[in-house]
Design a protein around this motif. Structure first.
Motif, PDB file in Angstrom:
ATOM      1  N   HIS A 195       0.833  -1.198   0.000  1.00  0.00           N
ATOM      2  CA  HIS A 195       0.000   0.000   0.000  1.00  0.00           C
ATOM      3  C   HIS A 195       0.874   1.257   0.000  1.00  0.00           C
ATOM      4  CE1 HIS A 195      -3.311  -2.634   1.271  1.00  0.00           C
ATOM      5  NE2 HIS A 195      -2.538  -3.044   2.257  1.00  0.00           N
ATOM      6  N   TYR A 196       0.508   2.201  -0.851  1.00  0.00           N
ATOM      7  CA  TYR A 196       1.027   3.554  -0.717  1.00  0.00           C
ATOM      8  C   TYR A 196      -0.103   4.394  -0.150  1.00  0.00           C
ATOM      9  CZ  TYR A 196       2.032   8.399  -1.803  1.00  0.00           C
ATOM     10  OH  TYR A 196       2.193   9.757  -1.703  1.00  0.00           O
ATOM     11  N   VAL A 197       0.152   5.075   0.979  1.00  0.00           N
ATOM     12  CA  VAL A 197      -0.888   5.808   1.696  1.00  0.00           C
ATOM     13  C   VAL A 197      -0.541   7.287   1.710  1.00  0.00           C
ATOM     14  CG1 VAL A 197      -2.170   6.008   3.855  1.00  0.00           C
ATOM     15  CG2 VAL A 197      -1.250   3.787   3.165  1.00  0.00           C
ATOM     16  N   ARG A 198      -1.526   8.110   1.379  1.00  0.00           N
ATOM     17  CA  ARG A 198      -1.379   9.563   1.423  1.00  0.00           C
ATOM     18  C   ARG A 198      -2.470  10.123   2.336  1.00  0.00           C
ATOM     19  NH1 ARG A 198       1.978  14.028   0.528  1.00  0.00           N
ATOM     20  NH2 ARG A 198       0.729  15.852  -0.046  1.00  0.00           N
ATOM     21  N   SER A 199      -2.083  10.933   3.313  1.00  0.00           N
ATOM     22  CA  SER A 199      -3.020  11.499   4.267  1.00  0.00           C
ATOM     23  C   SER A 199      -2.844  13.006   4.313  1.00  0.00           C
ATOM     24  CB  SER A 199      -2.789  10.895   5.661  1.00  0.00           C
ATOM     25  OG  SER A 199      -3.669  11.448   6.616  1.00  0.00           O
ATOM     26  N   GLN A 200      -3.845  13.743   3.820  1.00  0.00           N
ATOM     27  CA  GLN A 200      -3.816  15.206   3.796  1.00  0.00           C
ATOM     28  C   GLN A 200      -4.856  15.707   4.788  1.00  0.00           C
ATOM     29  OE1 GLN A 200      -1.894  17.182   1.269  1.00  0.00           O
ATOM     30  NE2 GLN A 200      -2.309  18.813   2.738  1.00  0.00           N
ATOM     31  N   MET A 201      -4.426  15.915   6.048  1.00  0.00           N
ATOM     32  CA  MET A 201      -5.360  16.243   7.119  1.00  0.00           C
ATOM     33  C   MET A 201      -5.532  17.740   7.341  1.00  0.00           C
ATOM     34  SD  MET A 201      -6.399  13.317   7.850  1.00  0.00           S
ATOM     35  CE  MET A 201      -7.430  13.735   9.239  1.00  0.00           C
ATOM     36  N   GLY A 202      -4.672  18.542   6.780  1.00  0.00           N
ATOM     37  CA  GLY A 202      -4.766  19.986   6.926  1.00  0.00           C
ATOM     38  C   GLY A 202      -4.034  20.675   5.803  1.00  0.00           C
ATOM     39  N   PRO A 203      -4.233  21.983   5.637  1.00  0.00           N
ATOM     40  CA  PRO A 203      -3.571  22.718   4.554  1.00  0.00           C
ATOM     41  C   PRO A 203      -2.054  22.555   4.559  1.00  0.00           C
ATOM     42  CG  PRO A 203      -5.253  24.072   5.594  1.00  0.00           C
ATOM     43  CD  PRO A 203      -5.106  22.861   6.449  1.00  0.00           C
ATOM     44  N   GLU A 204      -1.471  22.412   5.728  1.00  0.00           N
ATOM     45  CA  GLU A 204      -0.016  22.272   5.819  1.00  0.00           C
ATOM     46  C   GLU A 204       0.372  20.986   6.539  1.00  0.00           C
ATOM     47  OE1 GLU A 204       1.663  25.741   7.551  1.00  0.00           O
ATOM     48  OE2 GLU A 204       0.606  27.131   6.234  1.00  0.00           O
ATOM     49  N   HIS A 205      -0.536  20.020   6.563  1.00  0.00           N
ATOM     50  CA  HIS A 205      -0.282  18.789   7.305  1.00  0.00           C
ATOM     51  C   HIS A 205      -0.619  17.580   6.442  1.00  0.00           C
ATOM     52  CE1 HIS A 205       0.309  21.098  10.982  1.00  0.00           C
ATOM     53  NE2 HIS A 205      -0.772  21.778  10.658  1.00  0.00           N
ATOM     54  N   ALA A 206       0.386  17.119   5.702  1.00  0.00           N
ATOM     55  CA  ALA A 206       0.240  15.959   4.839  1.00  0.00           C
ATOM     56  C   ALA A 206       1.345  14.960   5.147  1.00  0.00           C
ATOM     57  CB  ALA A 206       0.280  16.369   3.370  1.00  0.00           C
ATOM     58  N   GLY A 207       1.018  13.696   5.044  1.00  0.00           N
ATOM     59  CA  GLY A 207       2.010  12.660   5.298  1.00  0.00           C
ATOM     60  C   GLY A 207       1.830  11.499   4.352  1.00  0.00           C
ATOM     61  N   ASN A 208       2.908  10.721   4.178  1.00  0.00           N
ATOM     62  CA  ASN A 208       2.898   9.540   3.323  1.00  0.00           C
ATOM     63  C   ASN A 208       3.373   8.338   4.124  1.00  0.00           C
ATOM     64  OD1 ASN A 208       2.415  11.033   0.693  1.00  0.00           O
ATOM     65  ND2 ASN A 208       4.354  11.957   1.347  1.00  0.00           N
ATOM     66  N   ALA A 209       2.953   7.169   3.710  1.00  0.00           N
ATOM     67  CA  ALA A 209       3.397   5.941   4.366  1.00  0.00           C
ATOM     68  C   ALA A 209       3.342   4.791   3.372  1.00  0.00           C
ATOM     69  CB  ALA A 209       2.530   5.627   5.589  1.00  0.00           C
ATOM     70  N   PHE A 210       4.123   3.765   3.667  1.00  0.00           N
ATOM     71  CA  PHE A 210       4.089   2.514   2.914  1.00  0.00           C
ATOM     72  C   PHE A 210       3.776   1.393   3.892  1.00  0.00           C
ATOM     73  CE2 PHE A 210       6.738   5.307   0.395  1.00  0.00           C
ATOM     74  CZ  PHE A 210       6.292   5.082  -0.889  1.00  0.00           C
TER      75      PHE A 210
END
Length: 305
Positions: free
Chosen positions: A149-164
């Motif tokens: 899985h490639y995971v993208r999480s954009q929880m806020g205008p300046e708060h984004a993260g990625n995970a595998f």
């Protein structure tokens, strides 16, 4: 100053997400309407388009060459979270199968405000994953599978993260019985710039029995238990399915979880129709322990070929 407002928004948003201390909680949901209707018992679910999210090992034990499916879930109607998924698999010869899927999870609109409480803007958090699976038939009734899985999480205008992350699965189907074991969402943490958050990693063990009752009637019963690795907490699920002529399916299920750990509890009911390889599935939930899941629902459309 905008960064301060964004940081406050992100903090309060994360505090209101089940399972505080972990992120991308949508990875633990069930995009398959049939699985959701049977209490989330995916480790031994019948092979279908969404086996990628249940137990990838099931795909290589399929009676068909492949399947495609799409689903939509309204999750927690009081908050209006939306989960959409596309998924499918294809056999490669007699012992191999590959799967591909995509999930997106859209959160409700949240307000950006100043420390004094003045609303300055709005934001709609979005998360998604791109998923690739492979399964191998070890023996006639025994298979193994893995999913990346490639995971993208954009929880806020300046708060984004990625995970595998990765899922691992085993499935054994001797006769009318089935036994499945999965480990899901094992991978990196998501860092939004203010600390790292765990993925909702968990282990599940399930068993099921499929019994024919004459030429047109059959019953499928399943039980499953699980444990969340990141936050701790046990889960359990049970489901019962009645099939008429491989055309109509009626399903009932229940899922037990610990609300303090962000694990939902619910009772489920579902109905499915299949004709000429085309299937339509629907599931409705009744939340327990003051859960917001009541009236959550999933609809799914699939094609097996």
């Amino acid at each position: 100053m905008k960064r301060i407002y964004s940081s406050l928004f992100f903090f309060f948003l994360m505090c209101n997400i089940p399972g505080f201390g972990q992120s991308a909680s949508f990875l633990g949901l069930w995009p398959d309407a049939a699985t959701l209707a049977m209490g989330g018992t995916g480790t031994v679910a019948t092979t279908g388009a969404f086996s990628l999210y249940n137990n990838t090992a099931a795909t290589v034990l399929s009676d068909t060459k492949g399947a495609l499916g799409a689903s939509y879930t309204l999750w927690q109607t009081g908050r209006a979270n939306h989960l959409a998924a596309l998924s499918g698999f294809s056999m490669l010869g007699q012992k191999n199968a590959v799967s591909l899927g995509f999930r997106s999870y859209l959160h409700p609109v949240s307000e950006l405000s100043t420390p004094e409480g003045n609303v300055t803007d709005t934001y709609k958090p979005l998360e998604f994953s791109v998923d690739l699976g492979y399964a191998y038939k070890i023996a006639e009734n025994f298979s193994a599978g893995a999913t990346l899985h490639y995971v993208r999480s954009q929880m806020g205008p300046e708060h984004a993260g990625n995970a595998f992350a990765a899922d691992l699965g085993l499935l054994y189907k001797p006769g009318f019985l089935s036994i499945g074991l999965t480990a899901k969402n094992l991978g990196t943490k998501i860092n939004y710039g203010y600390g790292a958050y765990h993925l909702p990693a968990h282990i599940e063990l399930g068993t099921g029995a499929h019994m024919a009752l004459g030429d047109k009637h059959a019953v499928h019963a399943v039980l499953q238990g699980g444990y969340l690795l990141a936050t701790g907490g046990f889960t359990a699920g049970a489901g019962l399915e009645y099939l008429y002529g491989k055309v109509v399916a009626v399903r009932l299920g229940g899922h037990y979880g610990n609300p303090e750990k962000g694990i939902p509890s619910y009772v489920s009911a579902g109905l499915g129709f299949c004709l000429g390889g085309v299937s339509l599935q629907g599931t409705w939930l009744l939340g327990l322990h003051n859960s917001l899941l009541t009236n959550s629902f999933t609809i799914g459309l699939g094609w097996a070929f």
